[in-house]
Design a protein around this motif. Sequence first.
Motif, PDB file in Angstrom:
ATOM      1  N   GLY A 244       6.331   2.218  -5.320  1.00 47.98           N
ATOM      2  CA  GLY A 244       5.830   3.524  -5.711  1.00 47.98           C
ATOM      3  C   GLY A 244       5.793   4.587  -4.643  1.00 47.98           C
ATOM      4  N   TYR A 245       6.311   4.285  -3.443  1.00 43.03           N
ATOM      5  CA  TYR A 245       6.235   5.237  -2.336  1.00 43.03           C
ATOM      6  C   TYR A 245       7.581   5.371  -1.643  1.00 43.03           C
ATOM      7  CZ  TYR A 245       1.282   4.733  -3.223  1.00 43.03           C
ATOM      8  OH  TYR A 245       0.056   4.714  -3.843  1.00 43.03           O
ATOM      9  N   GLY A 246       7.677   6.439  -0.817  1.00 42.86           N
ATOM     10  CA  GLY A 246       8.919   6.726  -0.134  1.00 42.86           C
ATOM     11  C   GLY A 246       8.818   6.579   1.365  1.00 42.86           C
ATOM     12  N   HIS A 247       9.437   7.504   2.095  1.00 49.06           N
ATOM     13  CA  HIS A 247       9.588   7.386   3.536  1.00 49.06           C
ATOM     14  C   HIS A 247       8.266   7.481   4.289  1.00 49.06           C
ATOM     15  CE1 HIS A 247      12.083   7.189   7.037  1.00 49.06           C
ATOM     16  NE2 HIS A 247      11.790   8.399   7.475  1.00 49.06           N
ATOM     17  N   MET A 248       7.328   8.283   3.787  1.00 52.01           N
ATOM     18  CA  MET A 248       6.048   8.484   4.465  1.00 52.01           C
ATOM     19  C   MET A 248       4.961   7.615   3.843  1.00 52.01           C
ATOM     20  SD  MET A 248       6.821  10.470   6.870  1.00 52.01           S
ATOM     21  CE  MET A 248       8.286  11.425   7.276  1.00 52.01           C
ATOM     22  N   VAL A 249       5.282   6.353   3.640  1.00 48.75           N
ATOM     23  CA  VAL A 249       4.336   5.447   2.984  1.00 48.75           C
ATOM     24  C   VAL A 249       3.042   5.328   3.778  1.00 48.75           C
ATOM     25  CG1 VAL A 249       5.333   3.376   4.044  1.00 48.75           C
ATOM     26  CG2 VAL A 249       4.093   3.188   1.893  1.00 48.75           C
ATOM     27  N   ASN A 250       3.098   5.490   5.099  1.00 48.73           N
ATOM     28  CA  ASN A 250       1.880   5.408   5.917  1.00 48.73           C
ATOM     29  C   ASN A 250       0.914   6.536   5.594  1.00 48.73           C
ATOM     30  OD1 ASN A 250       3.914   7.134   7.399  1.00 48.73           O
ATOM     31  ND2 ASN A 250       2.100   7.532   8.657  1.00 48.73           N
ATOM     32  N   MET A 251       1.439   7.696   5.152  1.00 53.27           N
ATOM     33  CA  MET A 251       0.601   8.829   4.769  1.00 53.27           C
ATOM     34  C   MET A 251       0.200   8.738   3.298  1.00 53.27           C
ATOM     35  SD  MET A 251       2.767  11.852   6.718  1.00 53.27           S
ATOM     36  CE  MET A 251       1.540  13.146   6.575  1.00 53.27           C
ATOM     37  N   GLU A 252       1.087   8.218   2.464  1.00 54.67           N
ATOM     38  CA  GLU A 252       0.844   8.193   1.022  1.00 54.67           C
ATOM     39  C   GLU A 252      -0.076   7.047   0.588  1.00 54.67           C
ATOM     40  OE1 GLU A 252       3.860   9.855  -1.749  1.00 54.67           O
ATOM     41  OE2 GLU A 252       5.254   8.900  -0.359  1.00 54.67           O
ATOM     42  N   ASN A 253       0.020   5.914   1.252  1.00 57.14           N
ATOM     43  CA  ASN A 253      -0.851   4.778   0.927  1.00 57.14           C
ATOM     44  C   ASN A 253      -1.375   4.175   2.225  1.00 57.14           C
ATOM     45  OD1 ASN A 253      -2.146   2.506  -0.038  1.00 57.14           O
ATOM     46  ND2 ASN A 253      -0.523   1.949  -1.479  1.00 57.14           N
ATOM     47  N   PRO A 254      -2.222   4.933   2.943  1.00 62.38           N
ATOM     48  CA  PRO A 254      -2.677   4.453   4.254  1.00 62.38           C
ATOM     49  C   PRO A 254      -3.514   3.181   4.185  1.00 62.38           C
ATOM     50  CG  PRO A 254      -3.865   6.435   3.606  1.00 62.38           C
ATOM     51  CD  PRO A 254      -2.740   6.269   2.634  1.00 62.38           C
ATOM     52  N   ARG A 255      -4.252   2.995   3.100  1.00 67.84           N
ATOM     53  CA  ARG A 255      -5.083   1.789   3.012  1.00 67.84           C
ATOM     54  C   ARG A 255      -4.217   0.535   3.086  1.00 67.84           C
ATOM     55  NH1 ARG A 255      -5.909  -2.008  -0.213  1.00 67.84           N
ATOM     56  NH2 ARG A 255      -4.599  -1.052  -1.821  1.00 67.84           N
ATOM     57  N   LEU A 256      -3.190   0.472   2.244  1.00 66.58           N
ATOM     58  CA  LEU A 256      -2.324  -0.705   2.238  1.00 66.58           C
ATOM     59  C   LEU A 256      -1.509  -0.781   3.519  1.00 66.58           C
ATOM     60  CD1 LEU A 256      -1.091  -3.164   0.917  1.00 66.58           C
ATOM     61  CD2 LEU A 256       0.460  -1.642  -0.360  1.00 66.58           C
ATOM     62  N   PHE A 257      -0.976   0.361   3.967  1.00 67.88           N
ATOM     63  CA  PHE A 257      -0.166   0.356   5.181  1.00 67.88           C
ATOM     64  C   PHE A 257      -0.974  -0.125   6.372  1.00 67.88           C
ATOM     65  CE2 PHE A 257       1.783   2.151   8.963  1.00 67.88           C
ATOM     66  CZ  PHE A 257       3.129   1.923   8.749  1.00 67.88           C
ATOM     67  N   ASN A 258      -2.205   0.363   6.516  1.00 68.11           N
ATOM     68  CA  ASN A 258      -3.028  -0.033   7.650  1.00 68.11           C
ATOM     69  C   ASN A 258      -3.426  -1.501   7.575  1.00 68.11           C
ATOM     70  OD1 ASN A 258      -2.832   2.613   8.401  1.00 68.11           O
ATOM     71  ND2 ASN A 258      -4.969   3.141   8.005  1.00 68.11           N
ATOM     72  N   GLU A 259      -3.658  -1.971   6.361  1.00 67.71           N
ATOM     73  CA  GLU A 259      -4.002  -3.378   6.187  1.00 67.71           C
ATOM     74  C   GLU A 259      -2.841  -4.271   6.612  1.00 67.71           C
ATOM     75  OE1 GLU A 259      -4.371  -6.160   2.300  1.00 67.71           O
ATOM     76  OE2 GLU A 259      -5.766  -4.466   2.342  1.00 67.71           O
ATOM     77  N   LEU A 260      -1.626  -3.943   6.180  1.00 68.67           N
ATOM     78  CA  LEU A 260      -0.451  -4.723   6.556  1.00 68.67           C
ATOM     79  C   LEU A 260      -0.214  -4.658   8.065  1.00 68.67           C
ATOM     80  CD1 LEU A 260       1.993  -3.645   3.700  1.00 68.67           C
ATOM     81  CD2 LEU A 260       1.021  -5.926   4.019  1.00 68.67           C
ATOM     82  N   THR A 261      -0.356  -3.449   8.616  1.00 71.82           N
ATOM     83  CA  THR A 261      -0.131  -3.265  10.059  1.00 71.82           C
ATOM     84  C   THR A 261      -1.133  -4.042  10.877  1.00 71.82           C
ATOM     85  OG1 THR A 261       0.849  -1.079   9.722  1.00 71.82           O
ATOM     86  CG2 THR A 261      -0.053  -1.549  11.909  1.00 71.82           C
ATOM     87  N   SER A 262      -2.406  -3.909  10.541  1.00 67.47           N
ATOM     88  CA  SER A 262      -3.450  -4.590  11.301  1.00 67.47           C
ATOM     89  C   SER A 262      -3.286  -6.106  11.239  1.00 67.47           C
ATOM     90  CB  SER A 262      -4.831  -4.176  10.758  1.00 67.47           C
ATOM     91  OG  SER A 262      -5.854  -4.742  11.527  1.00 67.47           O
ATOM     92  N   ARG A 263      -2.978  -6.597  10.055  1.00 66.37           N
ATOM     93  CA  ARG A 263      -2.798  -8.055   9.900  1.00 66.37           C
ATOM     94  C   ARG A 263      -1.655  -8.561  10.766  1.00 66.37           C
ATOM     95  NH1 ARG A 263      -1.233  -9.192   4.146  1.00 66.37           N
ATOM     96  NH2 ARG A 263      -3.273  -8.253   3.769  1.00 66.37           N
ATOM     97  N   HIS A 264      -0.563  -7.789  10.810  1.00 67.25           N
ATOM     98  CA  HIS A 264       0.585  -8.213  11.616  1.00 67.25           C
ATOM     99  C   HIS A 264       0.297  -8.119  13.108  1.00 67.25           C
ATOM    100  CE1 HIS A 264       4.717  -8.834  12.859  1.00 67.25           C
ATOM    101  NE2 HIS A 264       4.636  -7.729  13.589  1.00 67.25           N
ATOM    102  N   LEU A 265      -0.311  -7.013  13.533  1.00 70.90           N
ATOM    103  CA  LEU A 265      -0.537  -6.814  14.973  1.00 70.90           C
ATOM    104  C   LEU A 265      -1.555  -7.780  15.544  1.00 70.90           C
ATOM    105  CD1 LEU A 265      -0.501  -2.922  15.261  1.00 70.90           C
ATOM    106  CD2 LEU A 265       1.389  -4.528  15.561  1.00 70.90           C
ATOM    107  N   LEU A 266      -2.505  -8.165  14.734  1.00 71.13           N
ATOM    108  CA  LEU A 266      -3.567  -9.075  15.206  1.00 71.13           C
ATOM    109  C   LEU A 266      -3.259 -10.530  14.884  1.00 71.13           C
ATOM    110  CD1 LEU A 266      -6.697  -6.965  14.166  1.00 71.13           C
ATOM    111  CD2 LEU A 266      -5.691  -7.161  16.450  1.00 71.13           C
ATOM    112  N   GLY A 267      -2.118 -10.775  14.227  1.00 74.44           N
ATOM    113  CA  GLY A 267      -1.780 -12.123  13.804  1.00 74.44           C
ATOM    114  C   GLY A 267      -1.386 -13.046  14.951  1.00 74.44           C
TER     115      GLY A 267
END
Length: 267
Positions: A244-267
Motif C-alpha cells: 500500500g505504499y511507495g518510495h517514501m514508505v518511512n514517511m507514509e507508514n513510520p510505525r511499521l517502518f520504525n518497528e522493522l528497522t529497530s528489530r533489524h538493527l537491534l537483532g
Amino acid sequence: MSVVESVRVPVPDGELYAEVAGSGPPLVMLHAGLLGAGMWDEQLELASDHTVIRYDARSQGRSSTGMVDYRPEEDLRELLDFFAVGSACLLGNSMGGATASAFALRYPERVHRMVLSGPGIPPVEFRDPFLLARHREQAEAIEAKDADRYVEAFLRFGVDGPHRRPDEVDPEIRARCREMALATVAKHHAAAGKMLERDVRAQLEKITAPTLLVVGELELSDLHRIAGEAARRMPNAELVEIAGYGHMVNMENPRLFNELTSRHLLG
C-alpha cells in the motif's frame, strides 16, 4: 524526542550539514536525492536506542554545493571520522541506499548493519517507462528553467509512484518533499561537480553486513528489480515488501517502518 544538535562537518572542498540526537550505538541516516535530513523526522524516535546522525549530502539541502567531482561514500567516511565513529548502522533511502551500499563495499569493517529502503545500487539502469517519461519532463524543465515543473516530475516518481495519482498521497508528505526539493534546486542548481559512482552491483556478493531491504508495494519497477537482485546476491540480506505504499514508505507508514528497522538493527 531527543534534543537535536546541528553541526557543520568539513569534507574536501566543502562541508556537510549534520544533526545528532540520542545516545547508544551510532545510526547514520542517508536521504533520497533532492531531499535532506528532514525526510527522516519520523525516524528520530530511533534515537531512544541509538546515537542518530542524519545529514544532507553534498549538493543537497543545507550542505555545500559540489564544485568538483566527489564520491559520496568518501563523504560518509569523513562524517564518521569527524564524529570518531569506528563502525555504524546505516539507514538509506534511494540515493542514500546507493551511498550506503558503496560504503559497505569499500569499508566493510565500518558497517554493522544496514536498512536500505527503495535503494539504488550503482550503477542503476532505469527501464521503467513511467520513470523515463518523468526524466524527460525534468530535462524539458531544465531547458525552460522551470523549477516547479522539475520538482513536480520528481514528486510524481519519487513520492507518488506509477500506481497513484498525486491526490491519493498524503498532502502533507508531498508538501514536505516539495519544500525540500525546491530548496535543493534553488541552492545547488549551479553544481559543477559530479557524484562519482562505484560499481557496487558487480560486487554485491562482497557486501556481508546484515541488511534489511525494504520496498513499498507501489514502488517503481526498477527499484523492485534492484532490491530483488540485492536480496538474492548479498549473503546476509532479507527483503520485505510493505503493502500500500511507495518510495517514501518511512514517511507514509513510520510505525511499521520504525518497528522493522529497530528489530533489524537491534537483532
